[in-house]
Design an enzyme around this catalytic site. Structure first.
Site, PDB file in Angstrom:
ATOM      1  N   HIS A 295      -3.891  -2.831  -2.662  1.00  0.00           N
ATOM      2  CA  HIS A 295      -2.594  -2.657  -3.333  1.00  0.00           C
ATOM      3  C   HIS A 295      -2.414  -1.189  -3.752  1.00  0.00           C
ATOM      4  O   HIS A 295      -1.343  -0.602  -3.547  1.00  0.00           O
ATOM      5  CB  HIS A 295      -2.555  -3.600  -4.547  1.00  0.00           C
ATOM      6  N   GLU A 296      -3.474  -0.594  -4.303  1.00  0.00           N
ATOM      7  CA  GLU A 296      -3.366   0.796  -4.778  1.00  0.00           C
ATOM      8  C   GLU A 296      -3.257   1.778  -3.613  1.00  0.00           C
ATOM      9  O   GLU A 296      -2.482   2.737  -3.678  1.00  0.00           O
ATOM     10  CB  GLU A 296      -4.554   1.165  -5.680  1.00  0.00           C
TER      11      GLU A 296
ATOM     12  N   HIS B 141       0.175   2.017  -2.486  1.00  0.00           N
ATOM     13  CA  HIS B 141       1.027   2.878  -3.333  1.00  0.00           C
ATOM     14  C   HIS B 141       0.988   4.322  -2.855  1.00  0.00           C
ATOM     15  O   HIS B 141       1.992   5.027  -2.878  1.00  0.00           O
ATOM     16  CB  HIS B 141       0.548   2.852  -4.788  1.00  0.00           C
TER      17      HIS B 141
HETATM   18 ZN   LIG Z   1       1.291  -1.669  -8.033  1.00  0.00          ZN
END
Ligand SMILES: [Zn+2]
Length: 212
Positions: free
Chosen positions: A170-171, A174
């Site tokens: 998830h990171e 980003h």
């Molecule tokens: Zn996030």
């Protein structure tokens, strides 16, 4: 006599939205700045030891702790979410590392064929939850805050391994301008409205019939 049927969990939602008001004071929310949808720049390795970069890392760590204090949860935060479009993240990892793991310029080298579905929250997409399918684990190379090259190769062999591999993906997304809701259909997005929904969220295997 007719009375309006009000939506459920109103008291809980009020508490949630009050927290989000505080969080959005320091964490960028989607739609309010283009940086969340842009590819962050790689950190220049010569800069890792500079005072300025150390300040940025300290600031991101502070934001992580502040978020956790307000929300009572939260495992990962990436620099772009606090207005620094550079490739580094802070992962809250008290079970494995000294509380916080820093990853800089990660490059994924391998990902599992097994995939898992999990309803993800994001500090920048509150209060939406996106049920995202991702590989159950990844391997990647990164630099730590001392500028030393490291490898992440912890497999999803237990609950913590599963969770950290998810947070890390998830990171890393980003850093590439990708937010969890981009990976699902809009009709699958859930509003965080039930006090036990997220607490009880489970990882579900999705490719039961993979050819191997
Ligand atoms: Zn996030």
């Amino acid at each position: 006599m007719w009375h309006p049927t009000l939506p459920p969990f109103r008291k809980f939602k009020k508490q949630q939205l009050d927290k989000i008001a505080l969080i959005s004071q320091f964490i960028y929310q989607i739609g309010e700045s283009p940086i969340l949808r842009q590819v962050s720049s790689s950190v220049n390795l010569n800069e890792i030891s500079t005072i300025d970069f150390k300040k940025k890392i300290e600031y991101l760590k502070r934001c992580m702790r502040r978020y956790r204090k307000i929300a009572g949860m939260g495992r990962g935060i990436t620099a772009v979410q606090v207005g620094i479009p550079e490739k580094f993240s802070v992962i809250y990892m008290p079970e494995i590392k000294n509380e916080l793991l820093i990853i800089i310029n990660p490059v994924i080298t391998k990902s599992s064929e097994d995939k898992l579905l999990y309803p993800e929250m994001c500090m920048s997409v509150n209060p939406a939850i996106a049920p995202v399918v991702r590989p159950s684990w990844i391997e990647f190379e990164y630099y730590d805050e001392e500028g030393i090259k490291k490898t992440w190769d912890r497999r999803a062999d237990d609950a913590l391994g599963v969770m950290y591999n998810r947070v890390l993906q998830h990171e890393i997304d980003h850093m590439n301008g990708v937010v969890n809701i981009d990976l699902v259909q809009s009709k699958d997005i859930i509003f965080e409205s039930d006090p036990v929904f997220y607490k009880n969220a489970k990882f579900t295997k999705v490719n039961l019939f993979k050819d191997q």
